[in-house]
Design an enzyme around this catalytic site. Sequence first.
Site, PDB file in Angstrom:
ATOM      1  N   HIS A  93       0.838  -1.206   0.000  1.00  0.00           N
ATOM      2  CA  HIS A  93       0.000   0.000   0.000  1.00  0.00           C
ATOM      3  C   HIS A  93       0.877   1.262   0.000  1.00  0.00           C
ATOM      4  O   HIS A  93       0.696   2.154  -0.837  1.00  0.00           O
ATOM      5  CB  HIS A  93      -0.912  -0.032   1.238  1.00  0.00           C
ATOM      6  N   GLU A  94       1.813   1.321   0.911  1.00  0.00           N
ATOM      7  CA  GLU A  94       2.666   2.514   0.994  1.00  0.00           C
ATOM      8  C   GLU A  94       3.579   2.621  -0.231  1.00  0.00           C
ATOM      9  O   GLU A  94       3.873   3.730  -0.693  1.00  0.00           O
ATOM     10  CB  GLU A  94       3.486   2.512   2.291  1.00  0.00           C
ATOM     11  N   HIS A 110       1.763   4.592  -2.750  1.00  0.00           N
ATOM     12  CA  HIS A 110       1.876   6.035  -2.534  1.00  0.00           C
ATOM     13  C   HIS A 110       3.230   6.547  -3.055  1.00  0.00           C
ATOM     14  O   HIS A 110       3.300   7.574  -3.734  1.00  0.00           O
ATOM     15  CB  HIS A 110       1.765   6.360  -1.036  1.00  0.00           C
ATOM     16  N   GLU A 166      -4.623   8.180  -2.820  1.00  0.00           N
ATOM     17  CA  GLU A 166      -5.104   6.921  -2.264  1.00  0.00           C
ATOM     18  C   GLU A 166      -5.424   5.918  -3.379  1.00  0.00           C
ATOM     19  O   GLU A 166      -5.301   4.707  -3.179  1.00  0.00           O
ATOM     20  CB  GLU A 166      -6.345   7.187  -1.395  1.00  0.00           C
TER      21      GLU A 166
END
Lengths: 497, 497
Positions: free
Chosen positions: A265-266, A269, A295
């Site tokens: 997930h990160e 980003h 997001e």
Amino acid sequence: MATEPPETDAADALADRAEQLAYLSDASGALAWDQRVMMPEGGAPARGKQLSALSTVTHDLLTDDEVGAWLDALADRDLDDDQQVLSRELGRQYERADRVPSDLVGELTETQSDAQQVWEQAKADSDFDSFAPVLDDLRDLHLERASHIDDSADPYEVLFEDGEPYLPLERVEEIFDTLREHLIPLIEELKASDTEFTSPYSGEYDDDTQMALCREIVDHLDYDWDRGRLDTAPHPFMVGPQFDARITTRFAADDPLGAVMSTVHEFGHASYQHGLPDDQYGHPLGQSRSSGVHESQSRFWENHVGRTEAFWEYATPIVNEHLDGDADPREVYEAVNRIYPENKIRVEADELTYHMHIILRSDVEREFVAGDIGVEEIPGRWNDLMDEYLGVRPENDAEGCLQDIHWTGGFASFQNYTVGSVLAAQLDATMRDDLDVDGLVREGEFGPIREWLTEHVHSHGQRYTTDELIEEATGEPLTADYFVEYAEEKFGELYGV
Amino acid sequence: MATEPPETDAADALADRAEQLAYLSDASGALAWDQRVMMPEGGAPARGKQLSALSTVTHDLLTDDEVGAWLDALADRDLDDDQQVLSRELGRQYERADRVPSDLVGELTETQSDAQQVWEQAKADSDFDSFAPVLDDLRDLHLERASHIDDSADPYEVLFEDGEPYLPLERVEEIFDTLREHLIPLIEELKASDTEFTSPYSGEYDDDTQMALCREIVDHLDYDWDRGRLDTAPHPFMVGPQFDARITTRFAADDPLGAVMSTVHEFGHASYQHGLPDDQYGHPLGQSRSSGVHESQSRFWENHVGRTEAFWEYATPIVNEHLDGDADPREVYEAVNRIYPENKIRVEADELTYHMHIILRSDVEREFVAGDIGVEEIPGRWNDLMDEYLGVRPENDAEGCLQDIHWTGGFASFQNYTVGSVLAAQLDATMRDDLDVDGLVREGEFGPIREWLTEHVHSHGQRYTTDELIEEATGEPLTADYFVEYAEEKFGELYGV
């Protein structure tokens, strides 16, 4: 020598100021990273003062009368595309900062800071009543702030525009309606099914083992270590510009797959930051569009890559090696897609029920900000909606309306988590017209996927408004249809419903 | 309600500005720490811009016309002690910044940045001629800057006052004369002696082993881990305010005692920061006096604790355990006090010959700044003095006048290293009237030593000027006598001369 035309001066001066503001904002970001990852505990009072001083000088540089004059000078000129972007973005920032009296800004900052302390204690005591007065004050201050920004608009919309200025709240509400309509029955079907998934990695795994695993996973995703780091933090986050986008993760001994998903997930980003143009660093064209679009990138990599069966066909041997396991890909695929609607805590929610948590918060805060419910009605309204959406009822405020710190920072920001997921599904559907996503993922060929996202999203910086960007990238406005289709298909197949 | 008297307003406003400047300066310090310890390599361009933006806003806040007006308002008032300190320190900063035209500041910054690159290449090629033109430019720019600050003073003195405003250069030169007079013959005697010391730890030690050792050593010195960290950096340094004073060290596989001494040195710097008053954070009363006084604290702990026989009676078992050795204290004491005048590199010099390196640099740069020698004469002058002071002659520029980067940052800053050592010996001699230093060190009782330094040095912040502080702490002005006495006694005993 001819005198330079005044429009050039104003545009250059504004661009210089925009850069200075961006550099100072990134300086704050780096200090915040340090605070959460490296700083010794005793450093907190000093760091608070450093960040506050930075925030003051940044605010002063933004609301400087000169900035207003430069913007006025540009307003009636013919600007080139880049200058238009600059004028639009700085103009918006300037107006939102300049229209709010600094006394109010100060009072709001102070009340927010107090509110965080009150919230911490109230949550520890599971006692909403002790938090209610300061929450009421915060609402009043935010309403006052919204009225300074735009007296004629719905204050909740004004607050929503803090985080997502270019996506009408109305569109987001339509999306929430669609999600209510489809997700509530789908979740009920999944609850009714007998299927239960458990993780094939049932041991206890130490931090070093999990860190080595997470490092190798983002290595395979081609994370640019020359422009980033991976560390641990209590609440994982990503921060930093294109030259230095750092990610964090966290470990629970019994949940190594959770750490992997959080890291991916990160990584998503960071991939947005890494895809921004280097030569526009400091200009709006070198900055990410909005929190919702950001997001979408983290959710894309987490869900549309990291939670696919194809990914686990590729990655399961890697995990087996690190964790000394012998899982097969299907087992891991099922485990990372387990749905557990009995959970009442947003940050622990699964991919699907998560959105009902978001919609619930948006419903409650919108009613509260509009004055439709009083502060004392929040806990009951929260629990009723939790029952309605997920069929569970919090037993106390700590696991109900006190669970998140967010209201101490502002209202109308939760929506962007769901905007991100919905947009990620829409991007995924579009990408599949151009690329064999599953085939690439199965082979560990992530480059073309990242390049597609860079071309269609990252490289534009803030050239387009959010709705323009979405149309440019996917050919249509933001819609929940792709997310619903994706969710019904994936979880239908997994749970046999 | 009575109107507040204007002097209160100006004093308060000045104090607020001083705090804001200090917070922003510490923010820059934290970013510099990150850059040298944590930042991925690719982050450099962005970090450079962030630090430059911070430097610009800090300069603007300092040279703001309001600051001048507040200082004027305070000039003729009766101020309390704390306000006098504030007025003196901010007044000095303001004048030095305000008198220099910003164009010149910009040109100097840019030339310094270019000069660093040129120096790196010149050193790699051992080619002073390629560095000479930019060094000449730097000298001219610094002379111009000095003339703006004080047209009537010796420019070299003006430059010296950048780092040490309150200690007359004349006194420092007298100290250098004393050191020349005593150290040159002492070093010759040591060279002539047959005594040779070698380290009893002759293996290869990995970084983890050395880090664990260094951590335990500063643990015994009672380093406050809640307000600091220990990491590695290519060039060890300390940075941060009293709440967060971080130290770094470096490791060579064959020199674990070198890492210990370097760590103890940086611990000394941190102990100064930790001893500053918390409640004055941001005010000059909460800041360290000067770089020379700071160096006295690092040298005190490095030499007057860490290089004593008493210390090794305490610490040798700790080192033996970490390095799996069986050295006796005397062997380690001898090893950390080895003198090797054949070395030509300042940063690798021993405790004694180090000062001849400093005096040499001061001599050469003073002559160059005064115009007594031209830039092309620097290498020859350097090598002649090295021969005169230490009896060795560099074979090329890389091991001669190109060895240090410092001139690209400014002139007249080397002196403070020696000021620090001399002051450390003077403090040590004074402390011994109050405390049984060796007895305490032998027992690992470092608390009373640190408390003495906090009481007599740290706790005052910038209350006193440097010469006042030295008189307050030791009862007399700065003198080299104690250092000479200490050096002659210690090395005389060790080398039997």
